[in-house]
Scaffold this motif. Structure first.
Motif, PDB file in Angstrom:
ATOM      1  N   ASN A  71      41.806  32.095  99.712  1.00 15.19           N
ATOM      2  CA  ASN A  71      41.735  33.336  98.919  1.00 15.19           C
ATOM      3  C   ASN A  71      41.513  34.577 100.362  1.00 15.19           C
ATOM      4  N   ASN A  72      41.456  34.596 101.546  1.00 14.95           N
ATOM      5  CA  ASN A  72      41.952  35.537 102.784  1.00 14.95           C
ATOM      6  C   ASN A  72      42.129  35.256 103.620  1.00 14.95           C
ATOM      7  N   LEU A  73      42.363  36.147 104.691  1.00 14.25           N
ATOM      8  CA  LEU A  73      42.387  35.769 105.642  1.00 14.25           C
ATOM      9  C   LEU A  73      41.597  35.319 106.521  1.00 14.25           C
ATOM     10  N   SER A  74      39.829  35.792 105.859  1.00 11.18           N
ATOM     11  CA  SER A  74      39.150  34.977 106.921  1.00 11.18           C
ATOM     12  C   SER A  74      38.823  33.497 107.029  1.00 11.18           C
ATOM     13  N   ASN A  75      39.735  32.951 106.319  1.00  9.84           N
ATOM     14  CA  ASN A  75      39.436  31.438 106.002  1.00  9.84           C
ATOM     15  C   ASN A  75      40.243  30.267 106.787  1.00  9.84           C
ATOM     16  N   LEU A  76      41.285  31.536 107.655  1.00  8.15           N
ATOM     17  CA  LEU A  76      42.389  30.825 108.267  1.00  8.15           C
ATOM     18  C   LEU A  76      41.572  30.142 109.791  1.00  8.15           C
ATOM     19  N   SER A  77      40.464  30.749 109.905  1.00 12.29           N
ATOM     20  CA  SER A  77      39.895  30.403 111.275  1.00 12.29           C
ATOM     21  C   SER A  77      38.750  28.656 111.287  1.00 12.29           C
ATOM     22  N   ASP A  78      38.568  28.429 109.615  1.00  8.72           N
ATOM     23  CA  ASP A  78      38.650  27.666 109.266  1.00  8.72           C
ATOM     24  C   ASP A  78      39.145  26.117 110.123  1.00  8.72           C
ATOM     25  N   TYR A  79      40.121  26.438 110.068  1.00  6.82           N
ATOM     26  CA  TYR A  79      41.249  25.109 109.674  1.00  6.82           C
ATOM     27  C   TYR A  79      42.166  25.002 110.612  1.00  6.82           C
ATOM     28  N   VAL A  80      42.401  26.553 111.394  1.00 11.23           N
ATOM     29  CA  VAL A  80      44.106  26.849 112.400  1.00 11.23           C
ATOM     30  C   VAL A  80      43.570  27.094 113.218  1.00 11.23           C
ATOM     31  N   ARG A  81      44.047  26.855 114.820  1.00  5.47           N
ATOM     32  CA  ARG A  81      43.116  27.512 115.932  1.00  5.47           C
ATOM     33  C   ARG A  81      44.398  28.700 116.329  1.00  5.47           C
ATOM     34  N   GLN A  82      43.069  28.765 117.143  1.00 11.77           N
ATOM     35  CA  GLN A  82      43.567  30.326 116.862  1.00 11.77           C
ATOM     36  C   GLN A  82      44.748  30.917 117.675  1.00 11.77           C
ATOM     37  N   ILE A  83      45.069  31.772 116.557  1.00 14.05           N
ATOM     38  CA  ILE A  83      47.104  32.392 116.543  1.00 14.05           C
ATOM     39  C   ILE A  83      47.305  33.414 117.426  1.00 14.05           C
ATOM     40  N   ASP A  84      48.641  33.821 117.472  1.00 13.70           N
ATOM     41  CA  ASP A  84      48.159  35.164 118.391  1.00 13.70           C
ATOM     42  C   ASP A  84      49.017  36.388 117.634  1.00 13.70           C
ATOM     43  N   THR A  85      48.189  37.028 118.124  1.00 17.73           N
ATOM     44  CA  THR A  85      48.374  38.795 117.342  1.00 17.73           C
ATOM     45  C   THR A  85      49.820  38.810 117.423  1.00 17.73           C
ATOM     46  N   PRO A  86      51.000  38.260 117.462  1.00 22.19           N
ATOM     47  CA  PRO A  86      52.013  38.662 117.056  1.00 22.19           C
ATOM     48  C   PRO A  86      52.257  38.005 115.510  1.00 22.19           C
ATOM     49  N   THR A  87      51.660  36.433 115.402  1.00 22.82           N
ATOM     50  CA  THR A  87      51.364  35.604 114.563  1.00 22.82           C
ATOM     51  C   THR A  87      50.879  36.091 112.869  1.00 22.82           C
ATOM     52  N   TYR A  88      49.311  36.802 114.020  1.00 23.27           N
ATOM     53  CA  TYR A  88      49.216  37.543 113.755  1.00 23.27           C
ATOM     54  C   TYR A  88      48.842  38.185 111.820  1.00 23.27           C
ATOM     55  N   THR A 107      40.301  20.773 114.413  1.00 19.44           N
ATOM     56  CA  THR A 107      39.075  19.445 114.516  1.00 19.44           C
ATOM     57  C   THR A 107      38.785  20.024 113.433  1.00 19.44           C
ATOM     58  N   ASN A 108      39.052  21.020 112.449  1.00 18.43           N
ATOM     59  CA  ASN A 108      38.384  21.706 111.417  1.00 18.43           C
ATOM     60  C   ASN A 108      38.275  20.709 110.089  1.00 18.43           C
ATOM     61  N   LEU A 109      40.119  20.587 110.586  1.00 14.73           N
ATOM     62  CA  LEU A 109      40.859  19.377 109.391  1.00 14.73           C
ATOM     63  C   LEU A 109      40.233  18.305 108.654  1.00 14.73           C
ATOM     64  N   PRO A 110      39.255  18.409 107.709  1.00 15.56           N
ATOM     65  CA  PRO A 110      39.202  16.905 106.140  1.00 15.56           C
ATOM     66  C   PRO A 110      39.649  15.869 107.423  1.00 15.56           C
ATOM     67  N   LYS A 111      38.522  15.229 107.460  1.00 21.38           N
ATOM     68  CA  LYS A 111      38.667  13.161 107.992  1.00 21.38           C
ATOM     69  C   LYS A 111      40.184  12.935 107.676  1.00 21.38           C
ATOM     70  N   SER A 112      41.284  13.247 106.002  1.00 22.02           N
ATOM     71  CA  SER A 112      42.381  12.988 105.429  1.00 22.02           C
ATOM     72  C   SER A 112      43.473  13.379 106.488  1.00 22.02           C
ATOM     73  N   PHE A 113      43.333  14.510 107.228  1.00 21.66           N
ATOM     74  CA  PHE A 113      44.001  14.887 107.816  1.00 21.66           C
ATOM     75  C   PHE A 113      43.844  14.840 109.138  1.00 21.66           C
ATOM     76  N   LYS A 114      43.215  14.798 109.906  1.00 20.60           N
ATOM     77  CA  LYS A 114      43.176  14.409 111.343  1.00 20.60           C
ATOM     78  C   LYS A 114      43.734  13.711 112.266  1.00 20.60           C
ATOM     79  N   ASN A 115      44.888  13.775 111.106  1.00 19.23           N
ATOM     80  CA  ASN A 115      45.565  12.865 112.206  1.00 19.23           C
ATOM     81  C   ASN A 115      46.985  13.962 112.539  1.00 19.23           C
ATOM     82  N   LYS A 116      46.783  15.153 111.589  1.00 16.04           N
ATOM     83  CA  LYS A 116      48.234  16.077 112.033  1.00 16.04           C
ATOM     84  C   LYS A 116      48.014  17.265 112.837  1.00 16.04           C
TER      85      LYS A 116
END
Length: 206
Positions: A71-88, A107-116
């Protein structure tokens, strides 16, 4: 057998949104509009539902390259490693819009995506899908709807989509005619800017 439900993007009906969210929470599959092509998706927290989406695509779940619709960028940190300022800054400029960004998963990716190691993130500029995700409280896992017709890569008419998909999903949202050009996919997972697919989004604007 699915239900075809009309929702207007300008002012999504709350009762209709609640109905779709309750289907998602029960592990149902939905077809919904975006700012590009129609997509099929399910609740990211429901493995059985994700397996159904993978089966539709003809792939095993752990091999599937699904996007996470947020829905917005606040969801990002749930599934994405910390990203740098230019990327943000690029993400802030691009979203909401017709882009999918491949980013390093955490490491918060759903179990099925742990190898990704990476995950595709999308925030469409469409009030219907964003209202659904806001009400659901977490992203949905999604993939575009392809058409088997050699001439048509994507079906744009929701009634035709309903005819074709009514036995595979639980709800088809009629949000008006969809587009037939998919999102532009950009890989930012290792700090470089690599275009994996040119689509509707103008990457020069970023």
């Amino acid at each position: 057998m699915a239900e075809l439900i009309k929702i207007y993007e300008e002012n999504p009906n709350e009762k209709a949104i609640d109905k779709v969210v309750s289907i998602l929470k029960k592990g149902g599959l939905i077809i919904y509009p975006t700012d590009t092509v129609y997509g099929v998706g399910c609740d990211i927290t429901n493995t059985k539902a994700m397996e159904k989406v993978a089966k539709i695509k003809g792939v095993k779940l752990d091999k599937a390259n699904f996007s996470f619709i947020c829905n917005n960028l606040s969801n990002l940190s749930d599934y994405v490693r910390q990203i740098d300022t230019p990327t943000y800054k690029i993400l802030k400029k691009a979203f909401p819009g017709p882009f999918t960004f491949v980013l390093p998963g955490n490491t918060n990716l759903p179990k099925s995506f742990k190898n990704k190691k990476t995950v595709g993130i999308r925030i469409p500029n469409n009030n219907i899908i964003r209202a659904l995700i806001e009400k659901l409280g977490n992203p949905i896992v999604s993939t575009s709807i392809y058409d088997e017709d050699d001439l048509l890569e994507y079906t744009t008419d929701p009634e035709l989509i309903f005819e074709k998909w009514q036995n595979k999903v639980d709800i088809v949202i009629d949000g008006g005619f969809g587009g037939n050009i998919p999102s532009t996919v950009i890989d930012l997972s290792d700090g470089k800017f690599e275009i994996l697919r040119e689509g509707k989004g103008d990457f020069n604007s970023l």
